[in-house]
Design a protein around this motif. Structure first.
Motif, PDB file in Angstrom:
ATOM      1  N   UNK A  36       0.871  -1.170   0.000  1.00 45.18           N
ATOM      2  CA  UNK A  36       0.000   0.000   0.000  1.00 45.18           C
ATOM      3  C   UNK A  36       0.911   1.224   0.000  1.00 45.18           C
ATOM      4  N   UNK A  37       0.691   2.129  -0.944  1.00 45.55           N
ATOM      5  CA  UNK A  37       1.542   3.308  -1.100  1.00 45.55           C
ATOM      6  C   UNK A  37       0.814   4.540  -0.608  1.00 45.55           C
ATOM      7  N   UNK A  38       1.515   5.340   0.206  1.00 46.95           N
ATOM      8  CA  UNK A  38       0.991   6.608   0.677  1.00 46.95           C
ATOM      9  C   UNK A  38       1.810   7.743   0.068  1.00 46.95           C
ATOM     10  N   UNK A  39       1.527   8.966   0.464  1.00 42.12           N
ATOM     11  CA  UNK A  39       2.200  10.115  -0.134  1.00 42.12           C
ATOM     12  C   UNK A  39       3.699  10.088   0.111  1.00 42.12           C
ATOM     13  N   UNK A  40       4.114   9.696   1.321  1.00 44.51           N
ATOM     14  CA  UNK A  40       5.538   9.761   1.649  1.00 44.51           C
ATOM     15  C   UNK A  40       6.100   8.459   2.194  1.00 44.51           C
ATOM     16  N   UNK A  41       5.355   7.374   2.076  1.00 40.06           N
ATOM     17  CA  UNK A  41       5.839   6.086   2.569  1.00 40.06           C
ATOM     18  C   UNK A  41       5.012   4.968   1.937  1.00 40.06           C
ATOM     19  N   UNK A  42       5.375   3.748   2.272  1.00 37.38           N
ATOM     20  CA  UNK A  42       4.600   2.601   1.820  1.00 37.38           C
ATOM     21  C   UNK A  42       4.722   1.512   2.870  1.00 37.38           C
ATOM     22  N   UNK A  43       3.826   0.547   2.803  1.00 37.22           N
ATOM     23  CA  UNK A  43       3.913  -0.606   3.686  1.00 37.22           C
ATOM     24  C   UNK A  43       3.756  -1.869   2.856  1.00 37.22           C
ATOM     25  N   UNK A  44       4.300  -2.963   3.369  1.00 40.61           N
ATOM     26  CA  UNK A  44       4.196  -4.254   2.696  1.00 40.61           C
ATOM     27  C   UNK A  44       3.584  -5.267   3.655  1.00 40.61           C
ATOM     28  N   UNK A  45       2.839  -6.212   3.091  1.00 39.48           N
ATOM     29  CA  UNK A  45       2.144  -7.215   3.899  1.00 39.48           C
ATOM     30  C   UNK A  45       1.855  -8.437   3.039  1.00 39.48           C
ATOM     31  N   UNK A  46       1.505  -9.535   3.690  1.00 44.67           N
ATOM     32  CA  UNK A  46       1.103 -10.741   2.984  1.00 44.67           C
ATOM     33  C   UNK A  46      -0.408 -10.905   3.093  1.00 44.67           C
ATOM     34  N   UNK A  47      -1.147 -10.878   1.980  1.00 45.22           N
ATOM     35  CA  UNK A  47      -2.606 -11.011   2.059  1.00 45.22           C
ATOM     36  C   UNK A  47      -3.062 -12.309   2.727  1.00 45.22           C
ATOM     37  N   UNK A  48      -2.417 -13.429   2.407  1.00 46.41           N
ATOM     38  CA  UNK A  48      -2.839 -14.698   3.000  1.00 46.41           C
ATOM     39  C   UNK A  48      -2.588 -14.724   4.499  1.00 46.41           C
ATOM     40  N   UNK A  49      -1.410 -14.306   4.928  1.00 49.06           N
ATOM     41  CA  UNK A  49      -1.066 -14.353   6.353  1.00 49.06           C
ATOM     42  C   UNK A  49      -1.803 -13.315   7.180  1.00 49.06           C
ATOM     43  N   UNK A  50      -2.128 -12.160   6.577  1.00 49.72           N
ATOM     44  CA  UNK A  50      -2.545 -11.031   7.399  1.00 49.72           C
ATOM     45  C   UNK A  50      -3.963 -10.522   7.152  1.00 49.72           C
ATOM     46  N   UNK A  51      -4.523 -10.737   5.973  1.00 49.64           N
ATOM     47  CA  UNK A  51      -5.845 -10.157   5.695  1.00 49.64           C
ATOM     48  C   UNK A  51      -6.813 -11.175   5.096  1.00 49.64           C
ATOM     49  N   UNK A  52      -6.623 -12.444   5.402  1.00 46.23           N
ATOM     50  CA  UNK A  52      -7.512 -13.500   4.887  1.00 46.23           C
ATOM     51  C   UNK A  52      -7.621 -13.470   3.368  1.00 46.23           C
TER      52      UNK A  52
END
Length: 286
Positions: A256-272
């Motif tokens: 997920x990208x924001x104006x001044x940063x981004x985050x990374x995640x695993x859909x299977x592990x973290x958001x069903x």
């Protein structure tokens, strides 16, 4: 950005090199880097370094009761030299923001250059009588690896858990990278609301904070400062791994990208398996 494990390892290295040495020079090369004027940097001259400590992401060099405090911001670092150039640094747009000279009394001048890459300058240096005089230190939350630390009371907030972990006023030392790693280990969405976590999720998050940071500290300590940043990148499971396979389940790491940063995640592990699209849609995903 250097976070707790890298700063802690850097502090340990500086403590080994600096304690007992006398400050022979403090040379700002940037008008913007020095955030205080009383005491002046020259007040440190002739005084011995008596300790080097980490306070959140801040480096606190104790110089016989005065304190040289450094915050490395996003792109700052310390470049140590056992044979520091004799030429005094001058004000200018180069990567060096500050030079500190030290004298052990038995050889060439040693010390370090405080450097910052890129055009966005965020480095901050303070000379203070007490570390608490630095606003960022005065506002720090508890250190998550301190004795007796308890995460649970800090979660009683209606805010996204990713933002909570990064907020230095709530929790000291964790930034964008390790918050991604902690949430992956805890199997939680970055946008889960902290106060809505159930007991099992809270236990997973508390355990992940301890595990991820403790392992990172153990990996970082003992490595030369020049290797710490690259070593950190190699240890990340999801942070900075967009498009790669999750090492736990094999799903593709998303971003997920924001104006001044981004985050990374695993859909299977973290958001069903549900992708997080942006702030407006992801807030509904727990």
């Amino acid at each position: 950005m250097p976070e707790m494990p890298e700063v802690d390892a850097l502090v340990a290295d500086l403590r080994h090199r600096m304690v007992g040495a006398v400050v022979a020079g403090v040379e700002p090369a940037s008008f913007a880097v020095l955030k205080t004027f009383d005491p002046p940097p020259d007040a440190l001259l002739g005084l011995a370094v008596t300790g080097v400590h980490r306070r959140g992401k801040f480096i606190d060099v104790d110089v016989d009761g005065l304190h040289l405090v450094i915050h490395l911001a996003k792109a700052g670092w310390i470049r140590w030299s056992d044979h520091l150039a004799m030429k005094r640094v001058t004000m200018g747009p180069g990567p060096i923001a500050l030079r500190v000279r030290l004298d052990h009394g038995d050889g060439p001048t040693i010390g370090f250059d405080l450097t910052e890459a890129g055009t966005r300058k965020g480095l901050a240096v303070y000379v203070v009588r007490d570390p608490g005089d630095v606003p960022g230190i005065a506002a720090l939350g508890p250190d998550p690896l301190a004795d007796g630390f308890d995460l649970r009371p800090l979660l009683q907030r209606r805010m996204q858990v990713k933002r909570l972990l990064r907020d230095q006023k709530i929790l000291a030392g964790i930034g964008n990278a390790y918050s991604d790693e902690i949430l992956h280990a805890a199997k939680l969405s970055p946008f889960a609301i902290a106060e809505s976590l159930d007991d099992e999720e809270v236990e997973r998050l508390a355990a992940a904070v301890q595990q991820v940071l403790t392992e990172a500290l153990q990996e970082a300590h003992g490595k030369p400062p020049a290797e710490l940043k690259d070593d950190k990148r190699t240890r990340m499971r999801v942070h900075g791994r967009t498009g790669e396979a999750c090492p736990v389940c094999g799903d593709t790491v998303a971003e997920v990208v924001f104006a001044d940063s981004s985050l990374q995640y695993c859909p299977t592990c973290q958001t069903d398996g549900t992708p997080l699209k942006d702030r407006s849609t992801s807030k509904f995903v727990k």
